[in-house]
Design a protein around this motif. Structure first.
Motif, short mmCIF file in Angstrom:
data_model
loop_
_atom_site.label_atom_id
_atom_site.label_comp_id
_atom_site.label_asym_id
_atom_site.label_seq_id
_atom_site.Cartn_x
_atom_site.Cartn_y
_atom_site.Cartn_z
N GLU A 71 -23.95 -38.91 25.02
CA GLU A 71 -25.22 -38.18 25.13
C GLU A 71 -25.07 -36.72 24.71
O GLU A 71 -25.93 -36.16 24.02
CB GLU A 71 -25.73 -38.25 26.57
N ILE A 72 -23.96 -36.10 25.12
CA ILE A 72 -23.79 -34.69 24.79
C ILE A 72 -23.49 -34.50 23.31
O ILE A 72 -23.97 -33.54 22.69
CB ILE A 72 -22.70 -34.07 25.68
N ALA A 73 -22.73 -35.40 22.71
CA ALA A 73 -22.50 -35.32 21.26
C ALA A 73 -23.82 -35.42 20.51
O ALA A 73 -24.09 -34.63 19.59
CB ALA A 73 -21.55 -36.43 20.82
N ALA A 74 -24.65 -36.37 20.90
CA ALA A 74 -25.95 -36.54 20.24
C ALA A 74 -26.85 -35.33 20.48
O ALA A 74 -27.62 -34.92 19.60
CB ALA A 74 -26.63 -37.81 20.75
N THR A 75 -26.74 -34.75 21.67
CA THR A 75 -27.58 -33.60 22.01
C THR A 75 -27.27 -32.40 21.13
O THR A 75 -28.18 -31.76 20.59
CB THR A 75 -27.37 -33.21 23.49
N TRP A 76 -25.99 -32.08 20.95
CA TRP A 76 -25.62 -30.94 20.10
C TRP A 76 -26.20 -31.11 18.70
O TRP A 76 -26.77 -30.16 18.12
CB TRP A 76 -24.11 -30.82 20.01
N LEU A 77 -26.05 -32.29 18.13
CA LEU A 77 -26.53 -32.51 16.76
C LEU A 77 -28.06 -32.50 16.71
O LEU A 77 -28.65 -31.96 15.77
CB LEU A 77 -25.98 -33.83 16.22
N ALA A 305 -39.89 -32.08 21.81
CA ALA A 305 -40.33 -33.32 21.17
C ALA A 305 -39.63 -33.63 19.84
O ALA A 305 -39.14 -34.74 19.65
CB ALA A 305 -41.85 -33.31 20.99
N PRO A 306 -39.54 -32.67 18.90
CA PRO A 306 -38.86 -32.99 17.63
C PRO A 306 -37.37 -33.32 17.83
O PRO A 306 -36.83 -34.21 17.17
CB PRO A 306 -39.04 -31.72 16.80
N MET A 307 -36.73 -32.60 18.73
CA MET A 307 -35.32 -32.85 18.99
C MET A 307 -35.12 -34.20 19.68
O MET A 307 -34.13 -34.89 19.44
CB MET A 307 -34.73 -31.73 19.86
N ARG A 308 -36.07 -34.59 20.52
CA ARG A 308 -35.97 -35.86 21.24
C ARG A 308 -35.93 -37.03 20.25
O ARG A 308 -35.16 -37.99 20.42
CB ARG A 308 -37.13 -36.03 22.20
N GLU A 309 -36.73 -36.96 19.21
CA GLU A 309 -36.76 -38.03 18.22
C GLU A 309 -35.41 -38.14 17.50
O GLU A 309 -34.88 -39.23 17.28
CB GLU A 309 -37.88 -37.78 17.21
N SER A 310 -34.85 -36.99 17.12
CA SER A 310 -33.54 -36.98 16.47
C SER A 310 -32.47 -37.52 17.42
O SER A 310 -31.58 -38.27 17.00
CB SER A 310 -33.20 -35.55 16.04
N TYR A 311 -32.58 -37.16 18.69
CA TYR A 311 -31.61 -37.61 19.69
C TYR A 311 -31.62 -39.14 19.80
O TYR A 311 -30.57 -39.78 19.86
CB TYR A 311 -31.96 -36.97 21.03
N ARG A 312 -32.80 -39.72 19.82
CA ARG A 312 -32.90 -41.19 19.91
C ARG A 312 -32.19 -41.85 18.74
O ARG A 312 -31.49 -42.85 18.90
CB ARG A 312 -34.38 -41.60 19.92
N GLU A 313 -32.38 -41.30 17.54
CA GLU A 313 -31.75 -41.89 16.35
C GLU A 313 -30.23 -41.78 16.43
O GLU A 313 -29.51 -42.70 16.05
CB GLU A 313 -32.28 -41.18 15.10
N ASP A 319 -21.26 -45.04 15.89
CA ASP A 319 -20.22 -44.99 14.86
C ASP A 319 -20.33 -43.70 14.04
O ASP A 319 -19.31 -43.09 13.67
CB ASP A 319 -20.31 -46.19 13.93
N HIS A 320 -21.55 -43.28 13.78
CA HIS A 320 -21.77 -42.03 13.04
C HIS A 320 -21.27 -40.85 13.86
O HIS A 320 -20.59 -39.95 13.33
CB HIS A 320 -23.25 -41.86 12.72
N LEU A 321 -21.59 -40.84 15.15
CA LEU A 321 -21.13 -39.76 16.02
C LEU A 321 -19.60 -39.72 16.08
O LEU A 321 -19.00 -38.64 16.08
CB LEU A 321 -21.70 -39.93 17.43
N GLU A 322 -18.99 -40.89 16.13
CA GLU A 322 -17.53 -40.96 16.16
C GLU A 322 -16.93 -40.35 14.90
O GLU A 322 -15.95 -39.58 14.97
CB GLU A 322 -17.07 -42.40 16.32
N ASN A 323 -17.50 -40.67 13.75
CA ASN A 323 -17.00 -40.12 12.49
C ASN A 323 -17.12 -38.59 12.46
O ASN A 323 -16.22 -37.89 11.98
CB ASN A 323 -17.76 -40.73 11.31
N VAL A 324 -18.24 -38.09 12.97
CA VAL A 324 -18.45 -36.65 13.01
C VAL A 324 -17.38 -35.98 13.87
O VAL A 324 -16.79 -34.96 13.50
CB VAL A 324 -19.86 -36.32 13.55
#
Length: 459
Positions: A71-77, A305-313, A319-324
């Motif tokens: 969750e925190i990795a996704a949040t930063w991005l 709201a805009p960040m929430r949509e990106s967070y869901r994706e 796997d993408h987060l792991e690569n990052v």
């Protein structure tokens, strides 16, 4: 390496969030948002990490820690952090951090750790309850300041943005680093031939207006108080939580004070100057608490709201987060590993040759160093690498869009061992028919091929 030399001319800023729960509005306003804004400054070399070793001090639920890291990795991005511009990594992916923790532990006074706020609070609580002072206190809690010092000192960070409750930890990191420098600085300078000190002493950086946000009950927003508002809560949940914020009993039409108002502080953290002044006037005019909370909900939702949509994706693509994060760890270790090698040799560890060098009154002339690839980013925003040996640049690359592109080409050159390098025209070096860079001044192609051949011998 060149990346480090470029960083030396910039201010290095480091920050992280402990992975013990779901990110909340306080994390965003107090740490994530200012950190992301700072990362856009070309004069700032930004390091951001998931503090998952720290999580083990407070959490004994592996599933919660694992979920929080995601969750925190996704949040930063989702909040706008660009991993191509910064170094973004997991603490547990950097083995140099626990290695440095032990080196620092061996120079840290127990009395210093006895004064740490978290440890003293635990002891005071036990004493008030008539328990043994150290009941329930783990070595992890006690040693927390040393691990935090290693997080910072491993990368020679200049500034560390923290809340006011964390200032002591930065001061302790300075004390620990200063002690290490005092004890081992001479050996480090003798081994490396460098001036200055081995460890940079960090400075505290605080965002005065949003360093700490109040929670639902008026206390600091914190997972430990269970008074948080999750950053990416669904709109209906967000509204329900905002409406539950504790306020006083002043009725609609009765003027209200902004000073000490949790609701106003939250609004100010998500509003611009004009919006804040409008709310301040509304308080003076006697706005009802229900209307004030509705304004707060709308202001937060407009931001989130805009960040929430990106967070869901992002959450849907682990796997993408792991690569990052793996790419970030590689960049982070490129800074930490050479420093740890120097520090270990300075304390007497490493190969026996290092110890002999320290004792030698007249060091023997150094043998020619093996060739090494150095990756870095230039002011044009593109990523480069060079192959250097001793003080000579053998190969200077073309610019690349991402560090991954540059790294992949470095790997191909190493694998080729020079056999596939050909067709040098006007110093243009080609690999498989593609231009990869240019020879350094006065360098012959035979020298480049010989240098690349050494990577095959190492493999």
């Amino acid at each position: 390496m060149q990346a480090a030399s470029l960083s030396d001319r910039r201010t290095r800023v480091l920050t992280g969030i402990t992975t013990t729960g779901t990110p909340h509005l306080g994390n965003y306003a107090g740490a994530i948002r200012p950190a992301v804004a700072a990362s856009l400054d070309p004069q700032v070399d930004s390091f951001y990490f998931l503090a998952d070793y720290h999580a083990l001090i407070k959490a004994d639920d592996p599933a919660r820690v694992a979920r929080s890291r995601l969750e925190i990795a996704a949040t930063w991005l989702a909040c706008g952090l660009d991993p191509e511009r910064v170094t973004f990594y997991r603490q547990s992916d950097i083995p140099e951090i626990p290695q440095l923790t032990w080196l620092l532990t061996c120079v840290t006074a127990k009395g210093l750790l006895n004064r740490a706020h978290a440890y003293k609070a635990a002891v005071d609580k036990n004493t008030e309850a008539g328990e043994d002072p150290d009941a329930g206190v783990t070595a992890g809690l006690y040693m927390y300041p040393v691990l935090m010092a290693a997080d910072i000192l491993a990368f020679n960070a200049h500034r560390v943005p923290v809340g006011r409750d964390q200032i002591q930890h930065i001061e302790m990191a300075r004390d620990i680093g200063q002690r290490f420098n005092h004890l081992h600085g001479d050996a480090w300078r003798a081994l490396t031939g460098k001036a200055g000190e081995p460890l940079t002493l960090p400075e505290v950086e605080i965002e005065e207006h949003v360093a700490t946000l109040p929670g639902l009950d008026g206390r600091k927003m914190s997972k430990s108080y269970d008074n948080t508002i999750p950053l990416f809560a669904e709109p209906e949940v967000l509204k329900k939580l905002v409406m539950s914020i504790v306020t006083d009993s002043r009725a609609p039409g009765e003027p209200k004070e902004v000073e000490g108002s949790s609701l106003f502080q939250l609004y100010q953290a998500f509003a611009d100057t004009e919006q804040t002044e409008a709310m301040r006037q509304a308080y003076a005019d006697g706005i009802g608490w229900g209307d004030a909370k509705q304004r707060l909900f709308e202001r937060i939702e407009a931001t989130v709201a805009p960040m929430r949509e990106s967070y869901r994706e992002l959450i849907a693509r682990p796997d993408h987060l792991e690569n990052v994060l793996q790419a970030g760890a590689e960049k982070a270790r490129a800074v930490a590993a050479p420093l740890l090698d120097e520090l270990q040799r300075a304390v007497g560890l490493g190969g026996f040759g290092a110890a002999l060098t320290v004792r030698a009154s007249t060091p023997e002339p150094e043998a020619s160093k093996p060739p090494v690839f150095k990756q870095y980013r230039e002011t044009d925003g593109r990523f480069y690498f060079k192959l250097a040996q001793d003080d000579r640049v053998l190969l200077q690359s073309e610019g690349h869009e991402s560090p991954r592109d540059a790294g992949q080409l470095v790997a191909k050159l190493k694998q080729s061992a020079g056999a596939e390098v050909h067709h040098v025209l006007d110093k243009g070096v080609h690999l498989g028919g593609h231009l990869v860079g240019h020879l350094g001044e006065g360098v012959l192609v035979e020298e480049l091929v010989a240098a690349l051949a050494q990577f095959a011998e190492e493999a």
